[in-house]
Design a protein around this motif. Structure first.
Motif, PDB file in Angstrom:
ATOM      1  N   LEU A 364       0.857  -1.096   0.122  1.00 20.07           N
ATOM      2  CA  LEU A 364      -0.168   0.041   0.117  1.00 20.07           C
ATOM      3  C   LEU A 364       1.025   1.168   0.043  1.00 20.07           C
ATOM      4  N   GLY A 365       1.790   1.238   0.825  1.00 19.41           N
ATOM      5  CA  GLY A 365       2.851   2.347   0.815  1.00 19.41           C
ATOM      6  C   GLY A 365       3.595   2.628  -0.360  1.00 19.41           C
ATOM      7  N   ILE A 366       4.027   1.641  -0.985  1.00 18.38           N
ATOM      8  CA  ILE A 366       4.541   1.550  -2.290  1.00 18.38           C
ATOM      9  C   ILE A 366       3.675   2.201  -3.410  1.00 18.38           C
ATOM     10  N   GLY A 367       2.393   1.853  -3.318  1.00 16.21           N
ATOM     11  CA  GLY A 367       1.572   2.033  -4.191  1.00 16.21           C
ATOM     12  C   GLY A 367       1.464   3.642  -4.092  1.00 16.21           C
ATOM     13  N   GLY A 368       1.318   4.262  -2.989  1.00 15.79           N
ATOM     14  CA  GLY A 368       1.418   5.691  -2.875  1.00 15.79           C
ATOM     15  C   GLY A 368       2.409   6.534  -3.480  1.00 15.79           C
ATOM     16  N   VAL A 369       3.606   5.761  -3.508  1.00 10.87           N
ATOM     17  CA  VAL A 369       4.714   6.593  -4.184  1.00 10.87           C
ATOM     18  C   VAL A 369       4.631   6.221  -5.632  1.00 10.87           C
ATOM     19  N   GLY A 370       4.151   5.221  -5.984  1.00 11.62           N
ATOM     20  CA  GLY A 370       3.897   4.975  -7.412  1.00 11.62           C
ATOM     21  C   GLY A 370       2.745   6.104  -7.941  1.00 11.62           C
ATOM     22  N   ILE A 371       1.729   6.209  -7.006  1.00 10.28           N
ATOM     23  CA  ILE A 371       0.659   7.209  -7.604  1.00 10.28           C
ATOM     24  C   ILE A 371       1.217   8.693  -7.689  1.00 10.28           C
ATOM     25  N   ALA A 372       2.173   8.967  -6.784  1.00  8.45           N
ATOM     26  CA  ALA A 372       2.798  10.396  -6.966  1.00  8.45           C
ATOM     27  C   ALA A 372       3.742  10.430  -8.193  1.00  8.45           C
ATOM     28  N   LEU A 373       4.634   9.498  -8.369  1.00  9.98           N
ATOM     29  CA  LEU A 373       5.485   9.431  -9.494  1.00  9.98           C
ATOM     30  C   LEU A 373       4.738   9.289 -10.728  1.00  9.98           C
ATOM     31  N   ALA A 374       3.788   8.480 -10.741  1.00 12.63           N
ATOM     32  CA  ALA A 374       3.076   8.323 -12.089  1.00 12.63           C
ATOM     33  C   ALA A 374       2.388   9.624 -12.480  1.00 12.63           C
ATOM     34  N   LEU A 375       1.917  10.391 -11.487  1.00 15.40           N
ATOM     35  CA  LEU A 375       1.296  11.758 -11.898  1.00 15.40           C
ATOM     36  C   LEU A 375       2.450  12.717 -12.502  1.00 15.40           C
ATOM     37  N   VAL A 376       3.462  12.560 -11.902  1.00 20.08           N
ATOM     38  CA  VAL A 376       4.602  13.512 -12.573  1.00 20.08           C
ATOM     39  C   VAL A 376       5.089  13.122 -13.918  1.00 20.08           C
ATOM     40  N   VAL A 377       5.211  11.740 -14.006  1.00 21.42           N
ATOM     41  CA  VAL A 377       5.614  11.341 -15.274  1.00 21.42           C
ATOM     42  C   VAL A 377       4.703  11.537 -16.449  1.00 21.42           C
ATOM     43  N   PHE A 378       3.211  11.514 -15.946  1.00 15.92           N
ATOM     44  CA  PHE A 378       2.324  11.881 -17.003  1.00 15.92           C
ATOM     45  C   PHE A 378       2.398  13.244 -17.075  1.00 15.92           C
ATOM     46  N   ALA A 379       2.342  14.200 -16.128  1.00 11.49           N
ATOM     47  CA  ALA A 379       2.205  15.607 -16.308  1.00 11.49           C
ATOM     48  C   ALA A 379       3.254  16.211 -17.113  1.00 11.49           C
ATOM     49  N   VAL A 380       4.233  15.870 -16.963  1.00  9.31           N
ATOM     50  CA  VAL A 380       5.525  16.358 -17.710  1.00  9.31           C
ATOM     51  C   VAL A 380       5.239  16.100 -19.187  1.00  9.31           C
ATOM     52  N   LYS A 381       4.656  15.221 -19.478  1.00 15.98           N
ATOM     53  CA  LYS A 381       4.240  14.947 -21.224  1.00 15.98           C
ATOM     54  C   LYS A 381       3.151  15.775 -21.770  1.00 15.98           C
ATOM     55  N   VAL A 382       2.306  16.093 -20.838  1.00 20.59           N
ATOM     56  CA  VAL A 382       1.107  16.863 -21.418  1.00 20.59           C
ATOM     57  C   VAL A 382       1.002  18.336 -20.838  1.00 20.59           C
ATOM     58  N   LEU A 383       1.969  18.823 -20.176  1.00 18.88           N
ATOM     59  CA  LEU A 383       2.015  20.132 -19.743  1.00 18.88           C
ATOM     60  C   LEU A 383       3.535  20.690 -19.919  1.00 18.88           C
ATOM     61  N   ARG A 384       3.499  22.002 -20.188  1.00 20.51           N
ATOM     62  CA  ARG A 384       4.922  22.503 -20.292  1.00 20.51           C
ATOM     63  C   ARG A 384       5.604  22.856 -18.921  1.00 20.51           C
ATOM     64  N   ILE A 385       5.950  21.757 -18.263  1.00 16.32           N
ATOM     65  CA  ILE A 385       6.502  21.881 -16.978  1.00 16.32           C
ATOM     66  C   ILE A 385       7.957  22.230 -17.025  1.00 16.32           C
ATOM     67  N   LEU A 386       8.654  21.353 -17.921  1.00 17.84           N
ATOM     68  CA  LEU A 386      10.081  21.414 -17.830  1.00 17.84           C
ATOM     69  C   LEU A 386      10.674  22.445 -18.852  1.00 17.84           C
ATOM     70  N   PRO A 387      11.722  23.131 -18.405  1.00 15.28           N
ATOM     71  CA  PRO A 387      12.556  24.007 -19.399  1.00 15.28           C
ATOM     72  C   PRO A 387      13.316  23.136 -20.311  1.00 15.28           C
ATOM     73  N   GLU A 388      13.451  23.404 -21.548  1.00 17.08           N
ATOM     74  CA  GLU A 388      14.174  22.748 -22.555  1.00 17.08           C
ATOM     75  C   GLU A 388      15.471  22.576 -22.124  1.00 17.08           C
ATOM     76  N   SER A 389      16.209  23.583 -21.722  1.00 19.45           N
ATOM     77  CA  SER A 389      17.402  23.404 -21.199  1.00 19.45           C
ATOM     78  C   SER A 389      17.558  24.289 -19.676  1.00 19.45           C
ATOM     79  N   LEU A 390      18.500  23.623 -18.890  1.00 20.92           N
ATOM     80  CA  LEU A 390      18.901  24.306 -17.624  1.00 20.92           C
ATOM     81  C   LEU A 390      20.270  24.354 -17.547  1.00 20.92           C
ATOM     82  N   ALA A 391      20.856  24.432 -18.914  1.00 22.43           N
ATOM     83  CA  ALA A 391      22.322  24.611 -18.769  1.00 22.43           C
ATOM     84  C   ALA A 391      22.734  26.035 -18.164  1.00 22.43           C
ATOM     85  N   ASP A 392      23.883  25.892 -17.630  1.00 26.09           N
ATOM     86  CA  ASP A 392      24.313  27.082 -16.669  1.00 26.09           C
ATOM     87  C   ASP A 392      24.001  28.420 -17.532  1.00 26.09           C
TER      88      ASP A 392
END
Lengths: 401, 244
Positions: A364-392
């Motif tokens: 059950l506990g690991i399932g909760g971690v799975g929910i959190a991370l799956a949401l992030v992995v899904f959201a970065v594909k459908v929303l403009r969350i991450l900058p194309e580059s974070l180079a210095d």
């Protein structure tokens, strides 16, 4: 250089493997919840002495980390630090996702999970849990609004309002989480308002550590540039939060020893509590604080990325150890009904209570971690969350161009 | 109206008021001393409680536990698992410095300020007007926050199905929390006692109305030193102990 946020492509086999892997974790958690609902808590290691177990360790960890994950966004939005602005959307997303994962575990662990919705209309104004129903909803609302104002230029006028709202709300939220325990006056381990600020400081450490790992994974696997400057700043933050967490832990135990005179309980946690003593010293203090602090401070290792990642992992392991000691160690030590007397009964009065989590609780506990991370992995594909580059040269406002 | 008439009216009014003031306390006393009839609604006129004389309570005697188990349908065992519910248990005490021994039953203490009621997110933990602290099994979500908050470890979660142990008068449920109800079904039926008090061979458990100054329990409490468990928490428990 102008920073452009872009959805990740998310077409690679690796992306789908990751999403499927996390999906499997979610299913494992749901299967455990189904069995706990069907058979009852008899299949868990929890009992009438250790009433909150491993699911609560995961749930409280995720909820506390959620408010801390927002830290990076608050530094940008509330304290106006430009360098953190490109990092802010992921910070807000992670906060929402971690809270969702933690709450899912908390709800699915209920003896009557099917009745969880009752908390929406049967509100008890004196219950910290009831407050938390409002606090969690508000946190979702403010943080989602904050994320929206970051991603949608038309919502820009609301940016400051949402940013400040989310920042203030996260402080109240973690105060509420700390006080779930802090207002339990009957138990030696709890019954101190110090748990509220302690949980706030812990949240900064845990949330930022998770943020660092997710950021490194996203940019590593997504093959986007992540400069040293961003990591250096986050690493410095982690060091400050480790020092602050160590300080809060020290003051908490000092309070118990000196002011509340909970000597027997402190002896149990600090000296002869077996697993709890080991988890406290080896898990929380050495692995969670001392080793990562030294690794991130030593000239030989401090600029090594792998070392920063390892430090963040150690901080998270230390965090789980801390939650285990706080939540389960706090219940394992028996309630003192009659001070000055030794107690015994068929209900295990006067005994150190045993607890071994069952595999269902881990699932059950690991399932909760799975929910959190799956949401992030899904959201970065459908929303403009991450900058194309974070180079210095992109992300560092002080870089010489 | 002439002066005499006015004087006469004032006099009569005053006399009536005086007579009323003299009679009222008697009426009020009769009202307080009145124990509740089965058809009368629960009210704060009563505050039910127990007084336990630990000098009469014998080590090894579990009659109160057996009676509670039979009355309420929870299973008494020789050796309990940590997951088994126990509504009442015998606690053996040994004083750390003098070695003095005591044996006494501990159950829900029916606090006037119950921490379980404070923390319950749905209001399933509640206190009746007559001071009995209960769990509403219809809205208990099984969060166990009340069990964390109770200073007396008086509550249990039902960890598994209850296929054959339930009684019609005391519905229970898997995933819900439960504890001593002070045998409210007996009180509501006008029995004016509890199963544990009835069963004690030494009459060490006295049931009664703490609000009724004329009741035996109130008089014993007024005349003898007694204590509450964890009196430092200021919860004003309905269950009191003497002899310790």
């Amino acid at each position: 250089m102008h920073i452009i946020n872009r959805e990740i492509e998310g077409k690679s086999a690796g992306y789908w493997a990751l999403l499927c892997g996390l999906g499997i974790l979610v299913l494992i958690g749901l299967y455990a919840a189904y069995n706990m609902e069907h058979h009852g808590h008899v299949i868990t290691g929890m009992n009438n002495q250790i009433v909150w177990g491993l699911p609560h360790v995961f749930a409280v960890f995720l909820v506390v980390a959620a408010s801390g994950a927002l830290n990076v966004a608050s530094v940008a939005g509330v304290f106006g630090k430009k360098a953190y602005k490109p990092l802010a959307p992921l910070s807000a997303l992670l906060a929402i996702a971690l809270l969702a994962g933690g709450l899912a575990v908390l709800m699915l662990d209920l003896g009557r999970a099917d009745r969880a919705i009752i908390t929406a209309w049967e509100v008890n104004p004196t219950s910290v849990f009831s407050w938390n129903v409002v606090l969690y909803s508000g946190f979702f609302g403010f943080t989602a609004a904050y994320l929206w104002t970051m991603l949608d230029k038309t919502a820009k006028p609301l940016y400051l309002f949402a940013g400040y709202g989310a920042f203030i709300w996260r402080l109240i939220l973690t105060t509420g989480t700390g006080l779930i325990f802090g207002f339990l006056v009957a138990r030696q381990a709890y019954g101190t308002a110090l748990l509220a600020p302690k949980f706030i400081v812990f949240s900064l450490l845990y949330g930022t550590a998770i943020y660092v790992l997710v950021l490194m994974a996203a940019y590593g696997w997504g093959q986007r540039a992540l400069g040293d400057e961003v990591l250096r700043r986050l690493k410095n933050m982690l060091q400050i939060f480790i020092a602050a967490s160590f300080y809060m832990t020290f003051v908490y135990h000092l309070t118990n020893l000196y002011f509340a005179k909970e000597w027997d309980f402190e002896r149990f946690i600090l000296a002869d509590g077996g697993l709890y003593t080991t988890l406290f010293w080896v898990g929380q203090v050495v692995l969670g604080y001392v080793v990562p602090f030294i690794l991130m401070a030593a000239p030989a290792t401090r600029s090594n990325r792998a070392v920063i990642a390892v430090s963040a992992i150690l901080i998270i392991l230390g965090a789980l150890a801390q939650m285990y000691v706080t939540i389960i160690g706090g219940q394992a030590f028996p309630l003192e009904l009659f001070p000055g007397f030794s107690e015994s009964s068929s209900f295990f009065d006067g005994e150190i209570h045993a607890y071994t989590p069952s595999h269902w609780e881990w699932m059950l506990g690991i399932g909760g971690v799975g929910i959190a991370l799956a949401l992030v992995v899904f959201a970065v594909k459908v929303l403009r969350i991450l900058p194309e580059s974070l180079a210095d040269e992109v992300a560092d406002p002080h870089v010489k161009k | 109206m002439n002066n005499f008439e006015q004087y006469r009216r004032r006099f009569l009014g005053g006399a009536l008021a005086t007579a009323g003031a003299a009679v009222m306390p008697g009426l009020v006393l009769v009202e307080v001393a009145h124990s509740r009839a089965p058809d009368e609604p629960v009210s704060s006129k009563n505050r039910w409680g127990l007084l336990i004389d630990t000098t009469k309570c014998a080590t090894g005697c579990n009659e109160c536990v057996t009676a509670c188990s039979k009355e309420n349908g929870w299973t008494q065992k020789e050796v309990y698992s940590p997951q088994d519910p126990q509504w009442i248990r015998k606690v053996e005490l040994t004083h750390n410095s003098t070695g003095a021994k005591h044996s006494l039953p501990v159950m829900c203490q029916h606090c006037e300020e119950p921490p379980c009621v404070d923390v319950c997110p749905t209001g399933a933990s509640f206190k009746r007007d007559d001071g009995i602290v209960l769990v509403d099994r219809h809205i208990c979500i099984g969060c166990r926050y009340c069990m964390m908050a109770c200073p007396y470890k008086a509550r249990s979660l039902v960890h598994e199905d209850l296929n054959d142990t339930q009684l019609a008068r005391m519905p229970r449920g898997k995933g819900c929390v439960e504890s001593c109800t002070l045998c409210m079904h007996k009180i509501d039926a006008g029995d004016n006692t509890t199963a544990c008090a009835e069963a004690c061979p030494e009459h060490a458990i006295l049931f009664g109305d703490l609000n009724d100054a004329g009741s035996e329990i109130a008089q014993r409490l007024a005349g003898h030193a007694s204590r509450e468990i964890r009196a430092d928490l200021g919860l004003n428990t309905g269950v009191r102990y003497t002899g310790i």
